[in-house]
Design a protein around this motif. Structure first.
Motif, mmCIF file in Angstrom:
data_model
loop_
_atom_site.group_PDB
_atom_site.id
_atom_site.type_symbol
_atom_site.label_atom_id
_atom_site.label_comp_id
_atom_site.label_asym_id
_atom_site.label_seq_id
_atom_site.Cartn_x
_atom_site.Cartn_y
_atom_site.Cartn_z
ATOM 1 N N ASP A 35 1.004 -1.482 -0.136
ATOM 2 C CA ASP A 35 -0.077 0.470 0.503
ATOM 3 C C ASP A 35 0.803 1.109 0.145
ATOM 4 O O ASP A 35 2.078 1.428 0.375
ATOM 5 N N LYS B 227 12.859 4.978 8.297
ATOM 6 C CA LYS B 227 12.636 3.841 9.123
ATOM 7 C C LYS B 227 11.694 3.862 9.189
ATOM 8 O O LYS B 227 9.783 3.713 9.724
ATOM 9 N N ALA B 228 11.031 5.667 9.459
ATOM 10 C CA ALA B 228 10.304 6.188 10.259
ATOM 11 C C ALA B 228 8.948 6.571 9.527
ATOM 12 O O ALA B 228 7.558 5.962 9.469
ATOM 13 N N ALA C 239 6.642 3.530 8.546
ATOM 14 C CA ALA C 239 5.575 2.413 9.414
ATOM 15 C C ALA C 239 4.597 3.455 9.535
ATOM 16 O O ALA C 239 3.608 2.899 9.889
ATOM 17 N N GLN C 240 4.728 4.939 9.404
ATOM 18 C CA GLN C 240 4.314 5.707 9.328
ATOM 19 C C GLN C 240 2.778 5.711 8.454
ATOM 20 O O GLN C 240 1.751 5.409 9.036
ATOM 21 N N LYS D 128 1.816 2.768 7.892
ATOM 22 C CA LYS D 128 1.051 1.644 8.949
ATOM 23 C C LYS D 128 0.058 1.900 9.303
ATOM 24 O O LYS D 128 -0.270 1.463 9.701
ATOM 25 N N VAL D 129 0.535 2.954 9.442
ATOM 26 C CA VAL D 129 -0.478 3.556 11.116
ATOM 27 C C VAL D 129 -1.878 3.788 10.196
ATOM 28 O O VAL D 129 -2.265 3.885 11.071
ATOM 29 N N ALA D 130 -1.222 4.699 9.313
ATOM 30 C CA ALA D 130 -2.098 5.418 8.490
ATOM 31 C C ALA D 130 -3.562 4.582 7.935
ATOM 32 O O ALA D 130 -4.062 4.686 8.015
ATOM 33 N N ALA E 143 -5.044 0.993 6.763
ATOM 34 C CA ALA E 143 -5.303 -0.553 6.702
ATOM 35 C C ALA E 143 -5.513 -0.885 5.788
ATOM 36 O O ALA E 143 -4.699 -0.464 4.079
ATOM 37 N N PRO E 144 -5.115 -1.938 5.531
ATOM 38 C CA PRO E 144 -4.173 -2.784 3.602
ATOM 39 C C PRO E 144 -6.118 -2.640 3.099
ATOM 40 O O PRO E 144 -6.497 -3.351 2.094
ATOM 41 N N THR E 145 -6.256 -1.095 2.509
ATOM 42 C CA THR E 145 -7.344 -0.970 1.837
ATOM 43 C C THR E 145 -7.367 -1.820 0.601
ATOM 44 O O THR E 145 -8.335 -2.367 0.021
ATOM 45 N N ARG E 146 -6.338 -1.740 -0.099
ATOM 46 C CA ARG E 146 -6.396 -2.145 -1.699
ATOM 47 C C ARG E 146 -6.768 -3.625 -1.478
ATOM 48 O O ARG E 146 -6.956 -4.281 -2.181
ATOM 49 N N LEU F 173 -8.241 -5.501 0.836
ATOM 50 C CA LEU F 173 -9.174 -6.190 1.457
ATOM 51 C C LEU F 173 -10.924 -5.258 0.684
ATOM 52 O O LEU F 173 -11.579 -6.603 -0.279
ATOM 53 N N MET F 174 -9.960 -4.363 -0.809
ATOM 54 C CA MET F 174 -11.071 -4.562 -2.040
ATOM 55 C C MET F 174 -11.380 -5.550 -3.352
ATOM 56 O O MET F 174 -12.014 -5.821 -3.569
ATOM 57 N N PRO G 48 -10.882 -8.772 -3.613
ATOM 58 C CA PRO G 48 -11.662 -9.664 -4.492
ATOM 59 C C PRO G 48 -12.508 -9.466 -5.247
ATOM 60 O O PRO G 48 -13.353 -9.659 -5.928
#
Lengths: 274, 311, 385
Positions: free
Chosen positions: B2, B14-15, B18-19, B21-23, B25-28, B30-31, B33
Motif C-alpha cells: 500500500d 524507517k519512520a 512504519a508511518q 502502517k499506522v495510517a 489499513a490494507p484497503t487495497r 481488502l477490496m 477480491p
C-alpha cells in the motif's frame, strides 16, 4: 385527532381491502393448487371446494422432478449469497473504516456496475461459458447471481458498517487488535443483524432471478424459474398443476420475506432512512 | 503494497515506512477480491460485447466472421423493431414508475395510521414483492387475465360489462399491471419506513402552526420523503429497465412487437436469429440507456459519501 | 509510568492551499511531562486538543516533529504498541461483549493466561466499584457505569500513559462533578502519566496539575491552574480561564504612563505593569478585570474621578443567592461584577465599582499579549515552551 371516527373506520376498511386485493392473486394461486383441474378451469370461480393434493403430486413429478430444481435454486441462491458476503465484507470494511478517495471511487464504481443490464453482458457470457463448458452448470450460474447481487450487498454492508461508531474501531486498535481481529471480533458481531438482512435480500433476489436461469441453464443446472417456465404453454388444461408448482416455487421465499421484511428495508434505502 | 501519498516531508526512512502502517489499513487488499470479481464478470464481458458489436458474426455462419465497423449499428438504427423496443422500454419504465410510486405513496400513508391488524395487513400487501416474476406472469396471464376463465373477466361479467382479452388488446397495460403489482409493495415498504422516521415533533409543530392535512403533507411529509423517493425511483428503474421474465412468460414480446422491450429484443436476436453482432450492438444500446439513468444514482451515492465524511 | 515528550509536533491534513484543511491543525506543539503528571489539554472546539491526543495515541500520524514516550520515538509505532490506553468520549464499549469481556479484551488479544486476566479485571473492577456489573452488557448500564467500565478497560492494561478524550462530557452535571473527583483520586492512586482533553475550563482547573491551553492549533500557555488564573499570557487565556469571564476595557494611556483612562473609569498601573508601560509605545491598552475582583463602592459623588474605579448603569441583575451578578455598562463595554448578595442594587441604577490595583491585567492593544507579567512566586513546573 381531527378525523372523525367514521372517516377513520372507513380508511381502515379501505386499507384492509387494499391488502386483500394485493394478496388476492397469491391466495387464488394457493386455492387453485388444491383444486381438481375441472374446478380450477371453470367459467365460474369456485371459492368453496373439496381440497385435493393430486395437483401437487403431478407438479412434483414435472420435468426432472421438483426437488431437482429446488435443490439447484437453493444451492445457487445460498452459495451466491455466501460468496457475495465473503467478497463484500472486506471491501465494505475498507470503505467504511478507512475511507479515502480510492475507496470512495471503488464504491461508486461497484454500485454503478449494477447499471450494466444483464443483456449487456449476456452474449459474451454465453459464448465464454459455452467454450468453458459452464453452460447448464450450477456454479457458472451461481457466479452470475453473485455478480448480479454483489454491488447491492457491498452497498448494504457498507451502510451497516457506517453505523458502527469509529470510536469502537479505534478502541479495538488501541486494545491491540489487528485488522483481521477487529473485523472478526468486533465489527462482524456488531453488524450481524445487518449482515443477516443483507443475506436474506440477496437470497430472495437470487431465488427469484429468472433471466440468467432461463438463458444459461437447461436441464442439469435448471432452477425453479426454468421448472415453472415449462408451464408457460399450459393454456387452461393444467391450471391446478401450474398453481401447485407455483406454490412449491414461491412458498419458501414468501415465508423468508415475511420474516425479513423490516430488516431488509433499512439497508436498501441506501442509508436514507435510519 | 500500500502506498499513500504524503505531501509532508518525512524524517527518516524507517519512520516513513512504519508511518504508512499506522495510517492506512490494507484497503487495497481488502477490496481486491470484490473488485476483481466484478471486473471479470461485468467489465470484461461488457468490453467483449462492444467488440462483438463491431463484428459480422452470426452463429449460423460462424466461419464468416469479419470486422463490420459500424454496420451493425447502421442496421440496428434502421430496424423499426429496435425503435419500437426502445420506445416500449421507456414506456414500461415510465408507466411502472408512476403507478408504483403513486400507489406506493398512497398505500404508505394508509398503512402509517394505527389500526387493528396493521402488521398482518401490511404483510399481506407486500407479499407480491417476493413472488418470482415467472410465476407472476403465469398466474396473471392465466387465472387473472384469461378472456373467458379469468377472474377479471368473471368480475366484469358479474358487473354486466363485456370481458376483455387483456393480453391481446391491452398487452402493454397488462405488463405494466403485472410489474406494478410486484413492485408497488417495494415502494410501499420503503416509503412507509420513511414516513415512520419522520420526527413526531415536526408534525406537531406544523399542526400548531395551523396547517391542514394537505399542507402538512405538502410541506413536511413530502420533503422528508425526498431522499427515500429518490432511492425507490432509482432502484426500481434498474429493475424495470431489465424486465424480462414477465414478458417471457406471458406475451412473448407480442402481439407483434407491442411488448418487446430491449432485453427481450436482444434475447430474441441472440437466441433465435443467432446474430451475435447486431444483438451486441443492441446490448450496447441498452447499456447506454441504463447509464443515462445511472448518472443520477451515482451522483446520489457520491453525495451520500460526502455527507458521511463530514459527520 | 512514563515521561511523554512532544517536540515540534505538527499535524497537517494536507488539504489544498487555501482550503480550510491546508492550515496546520496542530502547530509546533512542545511539551515535556513529568513522570506521573496529570496534564489537561483545554480549548474551544477545533483548537487541536483532540488531534494532539490522537497523535499521542497513534490514531493519527504527526506530520512533523517527534512524540516520545519514555524516551522512545513512537511517531511510527502503531497504537497497540505504544503502551497507552484511551478513554473515549463515547466510551466506545464493545456492545456485544459483557463488561468483563470488554475489560479483558486487550489482555485476551495478548494471549494473557486466563487466571491472570481474571485477576486483573477483578482488581480493576474493585478499584472502580463495578464488580457487580461484570456480567452485564453495556446497554444495561447507566451513563456513569459505562464511564467506569471505560476507565476499567484502560486500567486493566496497566499502560504507561492514560489518554482521556472528554470522558465526562456525556454525563449529567452532578455525576460529572463526582467522576471528576474520582478520576483525580484514581490518578493519585495509580500514578500513571495522564493526558486529559476537555473543553470545560472548570474541569481543567479542578483536575489538571498542569494545563495546556490551546487555540487554533497553537499552544497559548502551559501552566499550573493557579498561574493560568493569576498570570494569563494573553487575552484569550485570560478570558477562557475563570467564570464568569474576565472583563476587558479599552483604556487610553495618560501622559504619565501610569493612569489608564476611559470616559467612565480610571485605573492606575502599578509595579511591573507600570514599568512595562514606560517602554510601551502605544497609546492604548486593554485592561482586564475579573468579575470577582470588583467591589461595590458606596456612592460618594466623586465617582469616576478616583483611581481604580469605574462608574456605569446597571443593565442586568442576577441574584444567585450567595452572590449577585450585575452587568454594568461602562463606556461601550458590558462589565460583569460579582457582588456580595447583601449589596442592594436595582436595575437602571448608576453605581461605582472598584478594583484593587494589583488585580488588574494589562494587554497589548494589538497583539493582545500580557504586559508586565510579574514572575510567579513559586517556580512553575518545567515547561518546555
Amino acid at each position: 385527532m381531527t378525523e372523525s371516527r367514521l372517516t377513520n373506520t372507513l380508511l381502515t376498511l379501505l386499507t384492509y381491502a387494499v391488502a386483500i386485493v394485493m394478496f388476492f392473486p397469491i391466495l387464488w394461486m394457493f386455492l387453485t393448487a388444491f383444486k381438481t383441474e375441472q374446478t380450477a378451469f371453470d367459467i365460474v370461480p369456485h371459492f368453496l371446494f373439496t381440497p385435493t393434493l393430486d395437483s401437487f403430486k403431478l407438479a412434483l413429478a414435472q420435468g426432472n422432478g421438483y426437488w431437482h430444481y429446488a435443490f439447484n435454486s437453493a444451492l445457487s441462491a445460498v452459495a451466491s449469497t455466501l460468496i457475495g458476503l465473503v467478497l463484500a465484507v472486506p471491501a465494505a470494511y475498507a470503505m467504511a473504516f478507512f475511507p479515502s478517495k480510492r475507496t470512495d471511487f471503488t464504491l461508486v464504481w461497484m454500485v454503478s456496475t449494477k447499471f450494466i443490464p444483464a443483456v449487456g453482458v449476456l452474449i459474451p457470457v454465453f459464448m465464454v461459458y459455452k467454450s468453458l463448458g459452464l453452460l447448464d452448470n450450477i456454479w457458472g450460474l451461481t457466479m452470475l447471481f453473485t455478480a448480479m447481487n454483489l454491488p447491492l450487498i457491498v452497498w448494504m454492508v457498507y451502510s451497516y458498517f457506517k453505523d458502527i461508531p469509529k470510536d469502537i474501531i479505534e478502541a479495538a486498535d488501541i486494545d491491540g487488535a489487528g485488522t483481521l481481529q477487529t473485523m472478526v471480533k468486533v465489527v462482524l458481531p456488531l453488524a450481524l443483524p445487518g449482515l443477516a438482512s443483507t443475506g436474506l435480500l440477496a437470497l430472495i433476489l437470487a431465488w427469484n432471478e429468472s433471466f440468467w436461469s432461463l438463458t444459461m441453464t437447461d436441464h442439469k443446472a435448471a432452477t425453479l424459474a426454468v421448472f415453472i417456465a415449462s408451464f408457460k404453454s399450459a393454456e387452461g388444461l393444467f391450471w391446478a398443476k401450474m398453481s401447485a408448482a407455483s406454490v412449491l416455487t414461491v412458498t419458501p421465499i414468501i415465508i423468508l420475506g415475511w420474516f425479513a421484511q423490516r430488516q431488509m428495508v433499512r439497508g436498501l434505502t441506501f442509508g436514507a432512512v435510519k | 503494497m500500500d502506498s499513500i501519498t504524503t505531501t509532508q516531508p518525512v524524517h527518516s526512512g524507517k519512520a516513513a515506512k512504519a508511518q504508512r502502517k499506522v495510517a492506512s489499513a490494507p484497503t487495497r487488499r481488502l477490496m481486491a477480491p470484490a473488485v476483481i470479481f466484478l471486473f471479470v464478470w461485468m467489465i470484461v464481458p461488457l468490453v467483449m460485447t462492444l467488440y462483438y458489436s463491431l463484428q459480422n458474426y452470426n452463429l449460423m455462419m460462424p466461419t464468416m466472421r469479419s470486422f463490420a465497423g459500424i454496420l451493425n449499428y447502421d442496421l440496428l438504427f434502421s430496424d423499426p423493431t429496435f425503435w419500437a423496443a426502445l420506445g416500449n422500454t421507456l414506456l414500461l419504465v415510465a408507466a411502472c414508475l408512476i403507478v408504483t410510486v403513486g400507489l406506493g405513496l398512497a398505500l404508505a400513508l394508509l398503512f402509517n395510521r394505527t389500526f387493528i391488524g396493521r402488521g398482518a395487513a401490511r404483510t399481506l400487501a407486500i407479499s407480491p414483492f417476493f413472488i418470482m416474476p415467472v410465476v407472476t406472469g403465469l398466474i396473471w396471464k392465466n387465472m387473472m387475465f384469461h378472456p373467458v376463465y379469468g377472474l377479471i373477466s368473471w368480475a366484469l361479467r358479474a358487473l354486466g360489462l363485456e370481458p376483455v382479452d387483456w393480453l391481446a388488446h391491452h398487452p402493454m397495460m397488462s405488463i405494466v399491471i403485472m410489474i406494478s403489482w410486484e413492485w408497488t409493495p417495494f415502494a410501499l415498504l420503503i416509503l412507509l419506513t420513511g414516513l415512520q422516521s419522520l420526527p413526531e415533533d415536526q408534525i406537531e409543530a406544523v399542526r400548531l402552526d395551523g396547517a391542514n392535512k394537505w399542507q402538512e403533507f405538502r410541506h413536511i411529509v413530502l420533503p422528508h420523503l425526498g431522499q427515500v423517493l429518490y432511492v425507490v425511483v432509482m432502484l426500481e428503474s434498474i429493475f424495470f429497465l431489465t424486465s424480462f421474465a414477465e414478458i417471457y412468460s406471458t406475451t412473448g414480446g407480442g402481439p407483434g412487437t407491442a411488448t418487446t422491450n430491449l432485453p427481450y429484443y436482444i434475447y430474441l436476436g441472440a437466441f433465435f436469429q443467432y446474430d451475435i453482432g447486431s444483438s451486441s450492438a443492441a446490448a450496447i444500446g441498452a447499456v447506454i440507456l441504463a447509464n443515462i439513468f445511472a448518472i443520477f444514482l451515482i451522483r446520489f451515492v457520491a453525495g451520500n459519501l460526502n455527507a458521511g465524511s463530514q459527520r | 509510568m512514563a515521561i511523554v515528550e512532544l517536540k515540534n509536533v505538527v499535524k497537517n491534513y494536507g488539504g489544498h492551499k487555501g482550503s480550510k484543511d491546508s492550515a496546520n491543525a496542530v502547530e509546533n506543539f512542545n511539551l515535556l511531562t513529568e513522570d506521573g503528571e496529570f496534564v489537561v489539554l483545554v480549548g474551544p472546539s477545533g483548537c487541536g486538543k483532540s488531534t494532539t491526543m490522537r497523535m499521542i495515541a497513534g490514531l493519527e500520524n504527526n506530520t512533523g516533529g517527534e512524540i516520545r514516550i519514555s524516551g522512545r520515538d513512537v511517531s511510527a509505532v502503531p497504537p497497540k504498541d505504544r503502551d497507552i490506553a484511551m478513554v473515549f468520549q463515547s466510551y466506545a464499549l464493545y456492545p456485544h461483549m459483557s463488561v468483563f469481556e470488554n475489560m479483558a479484551f486487550s489482555l485476551r488479544l495478548k494471549k494473557t493466561p486466563n487466571d491472570e486476566v481474571k485477576r486483573r479485571v477483578n482488581e480493576a473492577a474493585s478499584i472502580l466499584n463495578i464488580e457487580h456489573l461484570l456480567e452485564r452488557k453495556p446497554r444495561a448500564l447507566s451513563g456513569g457505569q459505562r464511564q467506569r467500565v471505560a476507565l476499567g478497560r484502560a486500567i486493566v492494561r496497566q499502560p504507561q500513559v492514560f489518554l482521556m478524550d472528554e470522558p465526562l462530557s456525556n454525563l449529567d452535571a452532578k455525576l460529572r462533578v463526582d467522576m471528576r473527583a474520582e478520576i483525580v483520586k484514581l490518578h493519585r492512586k495509580l500514578g500513571v502519566t495522564t493526558f486529559y482533553v476537555t473543553h470545560d475550563q472548570v474541569e481543567a482547573m479542578t483536575m489538571g496539575q498542569r494545563i495546556v491551553v490551546m487555540l487554533d492549533g497553537k499552544i497559548q500557555q502551559v501552566d499550573t491552574p493557579q498561574n493560568l488564573y493569576e498570570r494569563p499570557n494573553n487575552m484569550f487565556v485570560a478570558g477562557f480561564i475563570g467564570t464568569p469571564s474576565m472583563n476587558f476595557l479599552r483604556a487610553k494611556i495618560a501622559s504619565d504612563r501610569r493612569a489608564l483612562e476611559g470616559e467612565s473609569f480610571r485605573f492606575k498601573a502599578e509595579g511591573a505593569r507600570g514599568t512595562a508601560l514606560d517602554t510601551h509605545t502605544a497609546n492604548e491598552v486593554w485592561v482586564g478585570v475579573r468579575p470577582e475582583h470588583l467591589r461595590y463602592v458606596e456612592d460618594s459623588g466623586h465617582g469616576a474621578g478616583l483611581e481604580n474605579m469605574m462608574r456605569g448603569t446597571i443593565e442586568v441583575v442576577e441574584p444567585l443567592g450567595a452572590v449577585t451578578m450585575v452587568q454594568v455598562q461602562i463606556d461601550d463595554a458590558r462589565v460583569t461584577a460579582q457582588l456580595d448578595s447583601h449589596v442592594q442594587v436595582t436595575l437602571g441604577e448608576t453605581i461605582t465599582l472598584a478594583c484593587a490595583g494589583e488585580k488588574l491585567h494589562l494587554f497589548d492593544a494589538d497583539s493582545e499579549q500580557a504586559l508586565g507579567l510579574e514572575q510567579p512566586v513559586s517556580e512553575p513546573l518545567s515547561a518546555a515552551v
